[in-house]
Design an enzyme around this catalytic site. Structure first.
Site: not given
Ligand code: BES
Ligand code: MN
Ligand code: ZN
Length: 491
Positions: A272, A346
């Site tokens: 991230k 997931r």
């Molecule tokens: N934990 C995150 C989602 C999230 C984002 C929760 C902001 C709370 C606040 C999840 O694991 C994630 O990183 N999702 C990605 C998915 C993508 C890689 C397909 C996302 O939302 O960018």
């Molecule tokens: Mn994630």
């Protein structure tokens, strides 16, 4: 904590009276007004006392009656006040009482009951809002300035029968929410997967649930390759928490609550950006909601069989971590091409859902802070949902609406399902494209639910509040703890 009495006025008391914005006062409000020589009517016309929804007016009646202080809560039109508005109005009231350092309070109950909400429901909502609104998050500061908690609530009513179980019920709901909030608030260096398991063990002990925590070796034996892949780069061992609550004679007709318990999500090698990482201690919000619901269930003891399945791990980087392009084998036997290590929730949930099925789940509700895309789509106002079972979904949606936890259904048709199955090398891929990615997340989990009735709840937007609100502080909301508990209770 809760008591009852019939006489309105009492020496040294703090009394709350409800005022509706209608032409006529309720009987109780009239009684108070008469006893105070028209002080209430005068106060309203002078603008010192308000009847508009959500207002709180404080008055010292001095020598007019033995009650020491009076709070008037404006409730708006009597036929407009629904459950959600009622809860919020009382949240506001209890926050004000707490700020004023009131620890004992009486409520002129018969003055607050709206036209379309039952007295029983009102009693429950009062206790629920009190518990939720006055909750203060623990912190790690040297100087603490916590406000006192209200420790005595007296319901003043002419009713003969006992409202105590309803107050206890509402309070139990709030306790579940607050447990979820506490867990989400806890930093990941403190709340590791093992610490989550320890918390769950204590909860189970308290409520006499049976509990089993799978350790890494057991996961390896069982073949939980998806959850293990997420954990691969971590120094902290994973934990799969399994709690059983049996409220029916036989262990069948089992509802599984599956909660994403990612204690920290760095994104892994699909890392991230530095601005996207703070807050990721809350990536176990789904797990927290499930544990919170179990707290409520332990207190209420409903006639239902509940299975909580909570996969816990952090998502870290190291020489051992999983990578994009890796192919992993899930507990179900289906292989997954990892395209994005940040789509880790997931993966953890896939094995948890399969495990819930293996343990006999008749229906599955998963709760997860799954995607940023759901925040883009719905903001922090509604939880996104997906389902393969209309009837089950409708029950959950209705409960969510009643609890003030609104849910919006995302589509789930053949085209979406097809995307997660596209891979040149494996059965599934964990991240098709950015397009519709909240739906892809849900669709991926749906592959593991198979034909078992299933509802997916993406709480990435609703699990955190950007500001303090009527029913709680800024930060973790404990969202879905009540909706899940409510599902167990109504069933
Ligand atoms: N934990 C995150 C989602 C999230 C984002 C929760 C902001 C709370 C606040 C999840 O694991 C994630 O990183 N999702 C990605 C998915 C993508 C890689 C397909 C996302 O939302 O960018
Ligand atoms: Mn994630
Ligand atoms: Zn995540």
């Amino acid at each position: 904590m809760f008591s009852f009495r019939k006489e309105i006025f009492q020496e040294q008391d703090t009394l709350v009276v409800g005022l509706f914005d209608d032409d006529e006062h309720t009987k109780v409000a009239k009684e108070v007004d008469e006893r105070l020589n028209g002080f209430v009517t005068e106060g309203i016309s002078d603008g010192d006392i308000h009847t508009e929804y959500g207002t709180v007016s404080k008055i010292l009646p001095m020598a007019l009656c033995e009650t020491k202080r009076l709070y008037f809560i404006g409730l708006g039109k009597r036929d407009k006040l629904d459950e959600t508005l009622f809860r919020k109005a009382f949240g506001r009231l209890f926050k004000r009482l707490q700020r004023d350092h009131i620890k004992k309070v009486s409520i002129a109950f018969d003055s607050v009951v709206p036209a379309n909400v039952s007295e029983e429901k009102c009693a429950s909502l009062i206790a629920e809002s009190m518990g939720m609104a006055t909750y203060q998050l623990a912190h790690f500061k040297k100087n603490t300035r916590a406000l006192p908690y209200i420790d005595a609530l007296c319901i003043v009513t002419k009713r003969e029968d006992d409202l105590l179980p309803l107050l206890a019920h509402g309070y139990a709901l709030s306790k579940g929410v607050n447990i979820a909030r506490h867990l989400v608030h806890s930093p990941s260096n403190v709340l590791t997967a093992e610490a989550m398991a320890e918390f769950a063990r204590e909860l189970a002990l308290m409520h006499e649930f049976s509990i089993d925590v799978l350790e890494k070796e057991q996961m390896e034996e069982l073949g939980m390759g998806a959850l293990l892949a997420v954990n691969q780069g971590s120094e902290e061992p994973p934990a799969m928490i399994v709690i059983k609550y049996q409220g029916l004679k036989e262990w069948k007709d089992i509802t599984a609550f599956v909660g994403k318990g990612v204690t920290y999500d760095t994104g892994g090698y699909s890392i991230k950006p530095k601005t996207g990482m703070p807050g990721m201690k809350g990536d176990m919000g789904g797990a927290a909601a499930v544990l919170g619901a179990m707290e409520t269930i332990g207190r209420v003891k409903p006639k239902a069989n509940i299975l909580a399945v909570i996969p816990c791990t952090d998502n870290m980087i190291s020489g051992a971590a999983f990578k994009p392009d890796d192919v992993i084998t899930s507990l179900s036997g289906r292989t997954i091409e990892v395209l994005n290590t940040d789509a880790e929730g997931r993966l953890a949930l896939a094995d948890a859902v399969t495990y819930a099925k293996q343990l006999g789940a008749s229906r599955i509700i998963d709760v997860a802070t799954l995607t940023g895309g759901i925040v883009t789509a719905l903001g922090s106002w509604m939880t996104g949902a997906m389902t393969n079972d209309k009837e089950l979904y409708q029950k959950i949606e209705k409960l969510g609406a009643q609890m003030g936890e609104p849910i919006w259904q995302m589509p789930y048709n053949y085209d979406y399902r097809a995307q997660v199955k596209k891979s040149d090398i494996a059965d599934l891929n964990n991240s098709p494209t950015r397009k519709a990615h909240p739906i892809m997340g849900g669709a991926f989990i749906g592959e593991f639910a198979e034909d078992t009735p299933w509802v997916h709840l993406d709480i990435a937007g609703t699990s955190m509040a950007e500001t303090a609100h009527d029913l709680g502080p800024k930060g973790p909301t404990g969202v879905m703890a009540r909706t899940l508990a409510g599902f167990a209770i109504q069933d």
